[in-house]
Design a protein around this motif. Structure first.
Motif, mmCIF file in Angstrom:
data_model
loop_
_atom_site.group_PDB
_atom_site.id
_atom_site.type_symbol
_atom_site.label_atom_id
_atom_site.label_comp_id
_atom_site.label_asym_id
_atom_site.label_seq_id
_atom_site.Cartn_x
_atom_site.Cartn_y
_atom_site.Cartn_z
ATOM 1 N N ASN A 34 0.989 -1.342 0.044
ATOM 2 C CA ASN A 34 -0.016 0.021 0.147
ATOM 3 C C ASN A 34 0.858 1.135 0.118
ATOM 4 O O ASN A 34 1.860 1.371 0.828
ATOM 5 C CB ASN A 34 -0.886 0.011 1.271
ATOM 6 N N THR A 35 0.645 2.422 -0.877
ATOM 7 C CA THR A 35 1.224 3.330 -0.849
ATOM 8 C C THR A 35 0.197 4.431 -0.696
ATOM 9 O O THR A 35 -0.800 4.798 -1.336
ATOM 10 C CB THR A 35 2.044 3.617 -1.964
ATOM 11 N N THR A 36 0.076 5.227 0.466
ATOM 12 C CA THR A 36 -0.826 6.383 0.817
ATOM 13 C C THR A 36 0.043 7.694 1.208
ATOM 14 O O THR A 36 0.968 7.650 1.858
ATOM 15 C CB THR A 36 -1.912 5.770 1.692
ATOM 16 N N THR A 37 -0.501 8.571 0.746
ATOM 17 C CA THR A 37 -0.012 9.965 0.933
ATOM 18 C C THR A 37 -1.151 10.964 0.901
ATOM 19 O O THR A 37 -2.175 10.709 0.738
ATOM 20 C CB THR A 37 1.075 10.467 -0.180
ATOM 21 N N GLY A 38 -0.577 12.071 1.548
ATOM 22 C CA GLY A 38 -1.665 13.237 1.572
ATOM 23 C C GLY A 38 -2.423 13.238 2.954
ATOM 24 O O GLY A 38 -2.222 12.732 3.684
ATOM 25 N N GLU A 39 -3.474 14.409 2.890
ATOM 26 C CA GLU A 39 -3.918 14.542 4.156
ATOM 27 C C GLU A 39 -5.136 13.534 4.318
ATOM 28 O O GLU A 39 -5.610 13.065 5.477
ATOM 29 C CB GLU A 39 -4.914 16.068 4.133
ATOM 30 N N ASN A 40 -5.806 13.286 3.339
ATOM 31 C CA ASN A 40 -6.815 12.166 3.177
ATOM 32 C C ASN A 40 -6.233 11.083 2.440
ATOM 33 O O ASN A 40 -6.840 10.751 1.261
ATOM 34 C CB ASN A 40 -8.182 12.843 2.531
ATOM 35 N N PRO A 41 -5.516 10.250 2.965
ATOM 36 C CA PRO A 41 -5.085 9.111 2.079
ATOM 37 C C PRO A 41 -5.939 8.037 1.947
ATOM 38 O O PRO A 41 -6.920 7.962 2.344
ATOM 39 C CB PRO A 41 -3.807 8.459 3.041
ATOM 40 N N ALA A 42 -5.621 7.397 0.645
ATOM 41 C CA ALA A 42 -6.580 6.234 0.397
ATOM 42 C C ALA A 42 -6.453 5.120 1.394
ATOM 43 O O ALA A 42 -5.728 4.900 2.044
ATOM 44 C CB ALA A 42 -6.406 5.895 -1.006
ATOM 45 N N PRO A 43 -7.684 4.424 1.546
ATOM 46 C CA PRO A 43 -7.862 3.226 2.561
ATOM 47 C C PRO A 43 -7.024 2.185 1.960
ATOM 48 O O PRO A 43 -6.763 1.840 1.017
ATOM 49 C CB PRO A 43 -9.178 3.036 2.599
ATOM 50 N N LYS A 44 -6.228 1.832 3.096
ATOM 51 C CA LYS A 44 -5.540 0.424 2.756
ATOM 52 C C LYS A 44 -5.971 -0.819 2.623
ATOM 53 O O LYS A 44 -7.269 -0.737 3.102
ATOM 54 C CB LYS A 44 -4.348 0.331 4.051
#
Length: 79
Positions: A34-44
């Motif tokens: 999983n790669t998530t970034t930002g204020e509202n990251p995508a759900p893992k």
């Protein structure tokens, strides 16, 4: 429950139970990162969610529950 690192490879082999003598099996292998970034990251998406989905599909076709084993630890991922 064991904790597995991102990218751990999981494997399972499941035999098809048969009363007629016809036999079969399937083998599956997966890993997830999983790669998530930002204020509202995508759900893992978790390893357990993938294992549960594969096991549910196999069971809907007559296989028993599928147990995955991770390469990083001797623990099992039970759907």
């Amino acid at each position: 429950m064991a904790v597995f690192d991102e990218g751990t490879t999981f494997r399972a082999i499941a035999d098809f139970p048969s009363t007629t003598g016809d036999r079969g099996f399937f083998e599956v292998e997966f890993s997830i990162r999983n790669t998530t970034t930002g204020e509202n990251p995508a759900p893992k998406v978790s390893q357990l969610e993938i294992a549960q989905a594969i096991s549910a599909l196999a069971q809907s076709k007559g296989y028993g529950p599928v147990v995955f084993r991770g390469s990083q630890a001797s623990a099992q991922l039970h759907p």
